[in-house]
Design an enzyme around this catalytic site. Structure first.
Site, PDB file in Angstrom:
ATOM      1  CE  LYS A  88     -77.953 -40.926  -0.610  1.00 26.53           C
ATOM      2  NZ  LYS A  88     -78.752 -40.605  -1.807  1.00 26.53           N
TER       3      LYS A  88
HETATM    4  O1  G3P Z   1     -80.096 -42.113  -4.107  1.00 30.15           O
HETATM    5  C1  G3P Z   1     -79.168 -42.791  -4.859  1.00 30.15           C
HETATM    6  C2  G3P Z   1     -79.726 -43.797  -5.845  1.00 30.15           C
HETATM    7  O2  G3P Z   1     -81.034 -44.141  -5.558  1.00 30.15           O
HETATM    8  C3  G3P Z   1     -79.418 -43.505  -7.270  1.00 30.15           C
HETATM    9  O3  G3P Z   1     -80.206 -44.238  -8.186  1.00 30.15           O
HETATM   10  O4  G3P Z   1     -81.024 -44.709 -10.460  1.00 30.15           O
HETATM   11  O5  G3P Z   1     -79.145 -43.062 -10.133  1.00 30.15           O
HETATM   12  O6  G3P Z   1     -78.771 -45.497  -9.803  1.00 30.15           O
HETATM   13  P1  G3P Z   1     -79.749 -44.379  -9.715  1.00 30.15           P
END
Ligand code: G3P
Length: 223
Positions: A88
């Site tokens: 990633k």
């Molecule tokens: O994997 C990255 C992403 O899904 C992060 O989510 O909730 O931290 O914006 P969030």
């Protein structure tokens, strides 16, 4: 649409794998921090996730480096953990250059922190196998994350990149985000455990089940 689990928590991954719906796992530095992950245990932890995923389902492990050479070195090291590791990489110039290098070596990349159509198309052109447009973080700044996702899905799917590209709806915060991602044709939604559990639930399912069970008690009483 496939369901990925957005977590570094091994119990959550095992649990969702047992439901028969696990299509892959995405992690990031914040998710690893949230489980109290130790720096020296990071690669072993990714290895444990890959094992739960039968060394088949894609598991995204993130590079935290900022230059192309360092990101490529991270990517080579992470990809060596298991055959199902996907590296990633944040969407930025150094990330694009590293993606190009890793793709040439046959290492799959998930370009993350993607917010716009140009970012997504550049990720695909650089060789990313997965692109992760974020939904909830747009909502956090009072913009419409779902319409941004719809634009990315439509634009990316307008073109052929000479290699398969899958769009992962990320930063998913609700069952409605999941539903809308599926309706607009996102290939994958990566979903936190709590949200995925809510996706299974509906009050009418609960009400219907309660009445079926109550009626079955009557059938048994009449036996
Ligand atoms: O994997 C990255 C992403 O899904 C992060 O989510 O909730 O931290 O914006 P969030």
């Amino acid at each position: 649409m496939k369901f990925f689990l957005d977590t570094a928590n091994l119990d959550e991954i095992r649990e969702v794998a047992s439901w028969g719906v696990l299509g892959g796992v995405t992690t990031n530095p914040s998710l690893y921090c949230r489980i109290g992950g130790k720096l020296e245990d990071f690669e072993a932890h990714i290895g444990r996730i890959c094992e739960i995923c039968d060394y088949e389902l894609p598991v995204s492990a993130e590079s935290v480096s900022m230059t192309r050479d360092e990101i490529v070195a991270d990517g080579i090291r992470l990809a060596a953990i298991a055959p199902n590791v996907v590296v990633k990489i944040p969407t930025m110039i150094e990330g694009l250059a590293a993606t190009r290098e890793l793709a040439k070596r046959g290492i799959k990349v998930n370009m993350t922190l993607c917010f716009t159509v140009p970012q997504a198309i550049m990720a695909a052109r650089a060789g990313a196998a997965y692109i992760s447009p974020f939904v909830g973080r747009f909502d956090d700044i009072s913009e419409d994350g779902l319409s941004q996702l719809a634009q990315v899905v439509e634009a990316v799917n307008n073109y052929d990149y000479g290699h398969p590209v899958e769009i992962i709806a990320a930063s998913v915060r609700s069952a409605n985000h999941v539903a809308q991602a599926a309706l607009m044709g996102a290939d994958i939604a990566t979903v936190p455990y709590g949200v995925l559990k809510k996706c299974v639930e509906h009050p009418l399912t609960d009400r219907g089940l309660a009445s079926f069970l109550a009626d079955w008690e009557k059938v048994k009483a009449n036996a």
